[in-house]
Design a protein around this motif. Structure first.
Motif, PDB file in Angstrom:
ATOM      1  N   VAL A  86      56.443  28.581  34.147  1.00  0.00           N
ATOM      2  CA  VAL A  86      55.347  29.372  34.721  1.00  0.00           C
ATOM      3  C   VAL A  86      55.137  30.669  33.949  1.00  0.00           C
ATOM      4  O   VAL A  86      54.531  31.601  34.447  1.00  0.00           O
ATOM      5  N   SER A  87      55.634  30.735  32.723  1.00  0.00           N
ATOM      6  CA  SER A  87      55.454  31.942  31.918  1.00  0.00           C
ATOM      7  C   SER A  87      53.980  32.157  31.613  1.00  0.00           C
ATOM      8  O   SER A  87      53.189  31.220  31.525  1.00  0.00           O
ATOM      9  N   THR A  88      53.620  33.395  31.420  1.00  0.00           N
ATOM     10  CA  THR A  88      52.227  33.759  31.178  1.00  0.00           C
ATOM     11  C   THR A  88      52.192  34.896  30.167  1.00  0.00           C
ATOM     12  O   THR A  88      53.186  35.190  29.503  1.00  0.00           O
ATOM     13  N   HIS A  89      51.070  35.551  30.027  1.00  0.00           N
ATOM     14  CA  HIS A  89      50.963  36.732  29.181  1.00  0.00           C
ATOM     15  C   HIS A  89      50.275  37.827  29.977  1.00  0.00           C
ATOM     16  O   HIS A  89      49.778  37.588  31.091  1.00  0.00           O
ATOM     17  N   LEU A  90      50.251  39.025  29.439  1.00  0.00           N
ATOM     18  CA  LEU A  90      49.588  40.138  30.121  1.00  0.00           C
ATOM     19  C   LEU A  90      48.102  40.106  29.776  1.00  0.00           C
ATOM     20  O   LEU A  90      47.729  40.341  28.625  1.00  0.00           O
ATOM     21  N   PRO A  91      47.251  39.827  30.733  1.00  0.00           N
ATOM     22  CA  PRO A  91      45.817  39.685  30.439  1.00  0.00           C
ATOM     23  C   PRO A  91      45.080  41.024  30.429  1.00  0.00           C
ATOM     24  O   PRO A  91      43.998  41.165  31.014  1.00  0.00           O
ATOM     25  N   TYR A  92      45.666  42.010  29.794  1.00  0.00           N
ATOM     26  CA  TYR A  92      45.110  43.364  29.816  1.00  0.00           C
ATOM     27  C   TYR A  92      45.063  43.930  28.403  1.00  0.00           C
ATOM     28  O   TYR A  92      45.835  43.543  27.527  1.00  0.00           O
ATOM     29  N   SER A  93      44.194  44.889  28.204  1.00  0.00           N
ATOM     30  CA  SER A  93      44.173  45.679  26.969  1.00  0.00           C
ATOM     31  C   SER A  93      44.828  47.020  27.253  1.00  0.00           C
ATOM     32  O   SER A  93      45.051  47.382  28.413  1.00  0.00           O
ATOM     33  N   TYR A  94      45.133  47.760  26.204  1.00  0.00           N
ATOM     34  CA  TYR A  94      45.703  49.090  26.425  1.00  0.00           C
ATOM     35  C   TYR A  94      44.702  50.023  27.101  1.00  0.00           C
ATOM     36  O   TYR A  94      45.092  50.935  27.832  1.00  0.00           O
ATOM     37  N   ASN A  95      43.421  49.808  26.874  1.00  0.00           N
ATOM     38  CA  ASN A  95      42.431  50.646  27.547  1.00  0.00           C
ATOM     39  C   ASN A  95      42.452  50.453  29.059  1.00  0.00           C
ATOM     40  O   ASN A  95      42.037  51.336  29.818  1.00  0.00           O
ATOM     41  N   HIS A  96      42.915  49.304  29.524  1.00  0.00           N
ATOM     42  CA  HIS A  96      43.018  49.065  30.962  1.00  0.00           C
ATOM     43  C   HIS A  96      43.946  50.087  31.615  1.00  0.00           C
ATOM     44  O   HIS A  96      43.772  50.423  32.794  1.00  0.00           O
ATOM     45  N   PHE A  97      44.924  50.594  30.877  1.00  0.00           N
ATOM     46  CA  PHE A  97      45.942  51.462  31.458  1.00  0.00           C
ATOM     47  C   PHE A  97      45.654  52.948  31.241  1.00  0.00           C
ATOM     48  O   PHE A  97      46.313  53.792  31.843  1.00  0.00           O
ATOM     49  N   ARG A  98      44.718  53.264  30.389  1.00  0.00           N
ATOM     50  CA  ARG A  98      44.445  54.661  30.075  1.00  0.00           C
ATOM     51  C   ARG A  98      43.536  55.305  31.115  1.00  0.00           C
ATOM     52  O   ARG A  98      42.663  54.648  31.689  1.00  0.00           O
ATOM     53  N   LEU A  99      43.726  56.595  31.299  1.00  0.00           N
ATOM     54  CA  LEU A  99      42.837  57.337  32.185  1.00  0.00           C
ATOM     55  C   LEU A  99      41.445  57.430  31.565  1.00  0.00           C
ATOM     56  O   LEU A  99      40.426  57.246  32.242  1.00  0.00           O
ATOM     57  N   ASN A 100      41.398  57.734  30.276  1.00  0.00           N
ATOM     58  CA  ASN A 100      40.138  57.801  29.535  1.00  0.00           C
ATOM     59  C   ASN A 100      40.217  56.798  28.388  1.00  0.00           C
ATOM     60  O   ASN A 100      41.034  56.972  27.472  1.00  0.00           O
ATOM     61  N   PRO A 101      39.418  55.747  28.402  1.00  0.00           N
ATOM     62  CA  PRO A 101      39.534  54.701  27.383  1.00  0.00           C
ATOM     63  C   PRO A 101      39.353  55.243  25.974  1.00  0.00           C
ATOM     64  O   PRO A 101      38.584  56.180  25.735  1.00  0.00           O
ATOM     65  N   SER A 102      40.083  54.662  25.043  1.00  0.00           N
ATOM     66  CA  SER A 102      39.942  55.014  23.634  1.00  0.00           C
ATOM     67  C   SER A 102      38.697  54.342  23.067  1.00  0.00           C
ATOM     68  O   SER A 102      38.310  53.254  23.496  1.00  0.00           O
TER      69      SER A 102
END
Length: 826
Positions: free
Chosen positions: A586-602
């Motif tokens: 049931v392994s998967t990957h993280l379906p996110y970009s680093y901009n998902h975690f930033r307060l102000n997107p790069s």
């Protein structure tokens, strides 16, 4: 620095083409794009043309800041064939000799070097002495690649002979170096043959895999450079031939990679860029490869440009990060200017200044020996800068920069204690430190006292650092050495090392450490979340997935940050917690970009890429499709039960009675579970008393911390009060436990940790932390209603008002005398 004039420069501008008398105190700007020819040669690294166009063709602006630069600090190398030449020439050698005799730093480091040499090659019966004597007898069976101190002793002996003008000793060490080269040649040939067999289509050779270790991390070039004038023609030719073998047609990580923070950030890049010391030693001579040199420059330039974020934090975390600026200095002598990149300058001016303990390295109050707090591998609350050579070089380059001077002052100590340490011949990371301390031995500016210098630098700094790239917040009640100091990690980006520390906080007060980030090695046991100040649920905590910054507000009397850690709890790294056979399915990957975690997107296109699709950190290749079954140690899997919410709001309120407020809106599900709120403590802190409040209208539980081994009447105290906590055990509302972490082959690490445990479906932890006096006034806390908390002292009354988002995160505003002094909102 906005008021400084700016000058546009061409991408290939070199030192010789700039009038540095004109460049000083200016910001030079260069706009560069990716090396499209490199992308073509590498078959687009596995990315489609559409992906190349979308993610990797953007322009990158490089800003060079020369304020405080000393144009006389860099000299061009002497004519071809004149030695020494790599790090200094004959003219500079005269100054170095004088400096080592006349300055405290110089005298200390030279004494330390001589002591280490004597302990290694002048100690009858020792294996290193026997090995060195065997080199003098031209014994090519000498085990220099197993007992590495033998060859490094010859390196430092060559340096000593050069400094002391010891001709007899120089002639002897020339013999040893020639034998080292012969032994190195055999091993390098063997490694190159193995590499070519494994990589038959490779047109370049990987230096890291073939010649880095056998050439003593490139220091064979320095041995040649420093002993050159004592060698005869035959010896020179023998050593030069091996240096050419070890440096020709070479590449390594970072030389031909895509220009993204992820693929330009590894500390393997500067570590392997030591290839340049081989190249600089024979530049212009037979066997010199200028193309290998160009690849070194490209790797180091983009490492400087992209592994350090604009405000000065590093992708890897400064706990283990190092620029190896001595290599940039070698390149600067040959015309490269990336040492002056503004983001690197900001490490000294902004991040390192805020990461400095409030009391710096002054007297006995620096209980742990180091003045900085750097997180990540080898980081902690007592951290010396791992590669002090970075500061040595920048102090030489920018002697008029007061920030560099102050950071340098704290790093080396008021009495230059850092120069007392003998060189480490057994660890390749530290090999260069001893001779760099000698070459760049500098005195700090003593015109101002430590406190005066801090006051001068902090005038325009503000009390808070916030890193948009990482979510790191560092804030304090004032710049006084006894200030209340808070260091909060969100970790918007995973960085280079896998510590489960999202949401961790450090807290210092009254001139000492209380809650700290324990310095730990880069081993799996050290990564675990129980080692950090986070919330555990049924013994499980955050993983290494990034934390998400959702709010930040910095006001004059209060500074707060809010993080959403749900993804960090929901996703388990198979590396950190190994998957069994069933879980691997049931392994998967993280379906996110680093901009998902930033307060102000790069605005960098690569920050929008899903993490799994980002270029590999080592090869820049696009990752292939995920395997049907991940291994037990790679990939991710989701928790069987996902968190309903996991918000942490952390902040500091200033005033006559400053305090820290931490709010955890955390809930796994509707079942009763064991929630453990933790604060990792300094080793010399103990629990003086604890209390459980029968009336929740006042508070839930207290823990009063004191200094271990100090009489009660002489101790400093810190109050940690849970003003809200559902489900606490009244028999044991707070306690200090010992977290045992395996540390093979050394003894287990024991970390003291203050914990509040609750058995509930939702603990509603709200904690205030403030320094107090044993017999002095403590804050009176009471809930005026379900959403208003009052904190009162004789001279200060604050009201904290709570409301909630539809996702259950606390929004708060703090009022004092009818005015809002701090808040955190949506």
């Amino acid at each position: 620095f906005a008021e400084k004039s700016s000058v546009e420069i061409a991408p290939k501008t070199q030192l010789s083409q700039i009038d540095f008398a004109q460049a000083q105190d200016k910001i030079l700007i260069s706009t560069e794009g990716p090396d499209l020819e490199m992308i073509r040669k590498n078959d687009k690294f596995g990315f489609s043309q559409d992906e190349i166009d979308r993610h990797f063709k953007h322009k990158i602006q490089l800003r060079y800041d020369f304020s405080g630069y000393d144009s006389s600090s860099i000299k061009s190398p002497p004519a071809v064939g004149v030695h020494p030449r790599v790090l200094f020439g004959p003219e500079e050698l005269i100054h170095i000799r004088k400096n080592l005799k006349t300055t405290i730093s110089g005298q200390k480091v030279m004494a330390a070097i001589i002591k280490e040499i004597n302990n290694n090659i002048r100690k009858p019966g020792s294996s290193i002495t026997q090995g060195y004597e065997a080199l003098l007898k031209q014994d090519t069976e000498t085990p220099i690649h197993k007992n590495i101190s033998i060859a490094y002793s010859a390196l430092y002996e060559a340096f000593r002979c050069l400094i002391e003008e010891d001709k007899a000793g120089g002639a002897e060490v020339a013999k040893a170096i020639t034998t080292i080269a012969i032994i190195d040649k055999m091993e390098i040939k063997k490694q190159i043959a193995a590499y070519k067999k494994k990589n038959p289509d490779a047109d370049l050779i990987d230096f890291r895999q073939t010649a880095k270790h056998p050439s003593q991390n490139g220091t064979l070039g320095l041995m040649y450079d420093w002993a050159y004038n004592w060698m005869n023609a035959k010896q020179r030719n023998t050593v030069r031939e091996v240096i050419s073998l070890a440096s020709s047609n070479m590449t390594f990580i970072g030389c031909q990679t895509l220009r993204t923070p992820g693929s330009c950030r590894s500390n393997w890049i500067p570590w392997t860029s030591r290839l340049v010391t081989l190249l600089a030693a024979i530049e212009g001579e037979d066997g010199y490869d200028p193309k290998s040199y160009e690849r070194c420059v490209s790797a180091m330039k983009w490492f400087f440009a992209l592994s350090v974020f604009p405000k000065g934090e590093s992708m890897e975390g400064w706990g283990k990060q190092f620029l190896m600026s001595e290599l940039a200095y070698i390149m600067a002598r040959r015309g490269e200017i990336f040492f002056a990149l503004e983001n690197v300058r900001n490490a000294f001016r902004s991040y390192w200044l805020h990461a400095l303990n409030p009391w710096g390295r002054t007297g006995n109050e620096c209980l742990y020996g180091g003045p900085f707090t750097f997180y990540d591998s080898q980081g902690g609350s007592n951290n010396n800068i791992p590669s002090i050579t970075d500061l040595l070089v920048f102090k030489k380059l920018f002697p008029r920069d007061p920030h560099v001077n102050f950071i340098y002052r704290n790093a080396v100590g008021e009495n230059y204690e850092a120069f007392d340490h003998r060189p480490n011949f057994r660890h390749h990371f530290a090999t260069y430190s001893g001779f760099c301390k000698a070459i760049f031995a500098m005195t700090y500016d003593e015109d101002k006292s430590w406190k005066e210098e801090l006051a001068h630098l902090s005038r325009d700094q503000g009390l808070t650092y916030y890193g948009n790239d990482t979510g790191t917040m560092i804030t304090r009640s004032s710049w006084d050495p006894k200030a209340l100091y808070l260091y909060s990690l969100t970790r918007n980006i995973m960085g280079g090392h896998r510590y489960a520390d999202r949401g961790h906080f450090n807290l210092y007060a009254e001139g000492r450490f209380w809650g700290i980030y324990h310095k730990m090695r880069q081993i799996r046991e050290a990564y675990l979340p129980m080692n950090r100040s986070t919330v555990l649920i049924d013994g499980e905590g955050v993983s290494i997935a990034p934390g998400k910054s959702v709010a930040f507000n910095d006001l004059s009397l209060g500074t707060f940050v809010a993080s959403d850690l749900k993804i960090s709890y929901d996703y388990i790294s198979n590396y950190l917690f190994r998957a069994n056979n069933e879980q691997r399915d049931v392994s998967t990957h993280l379906p996110y970009s680093y901009n998902h975690f930033r307060l102000n997107p790069s605005d960098r296109p690569t920050w929008n890429m899903v993490l799994r699709d980002r270029p590999d950190w080592l090869t820049s290749q696009k990752p292939g499709p995920p395997p049907k079954r991940y291994s037990a140690t790679s990939g991710w899997r989701k928790q069987p039960v996902l968190m309903k919410k996991a918000f942490r709001t952390t902040g500091l309120v200033r005033g006559k009675n400053p305090y820290v407020l931490i709010v955890d809106d955390i809930k796994k599900d509707d079942k009763k579970r064991s929630y453990e709120w933790g604060m990792t403590l300094a080793d010399d802190v103990e629990l003086h008393s604890r209390a459980y409040a029968k009336s929740p209208k006042k508070f839930a539980a207290d823990a009063l911390l004191k200094e271990k081994g100090i009489k009660t009447e002489d101790s400093r105290f810190l109050l940690v009060r849970m003003v809200s906590a559902r489900g606490l055990d009244p028999q044991s509302p707070a306690e200090i436990i010992e977290v045992r972490s395996k540390n093979p082959p050394q003894k287990d690490r024991i970390i003291p940790k203050l914990v509040f445990r609750a058995k509930t479906d939702e603990p509603k932890f709200i904690c205030i932390i403030t320094p107090v006096e044993l017999l002095g006034e403590r804050p009176v806390t009471r809930w005026l209603d379900d959403s208003t908390l009052e904190l009162s002292w004789d001279n200060q009354v604050d009201q904290v008002r709570f409301r909630y988002t539809n996702k259950g995160r606390s929004l708060l505003s703090i009022e004092r005398a009818g005015k809002v002094i701090a808040s955190i909102s949506e």
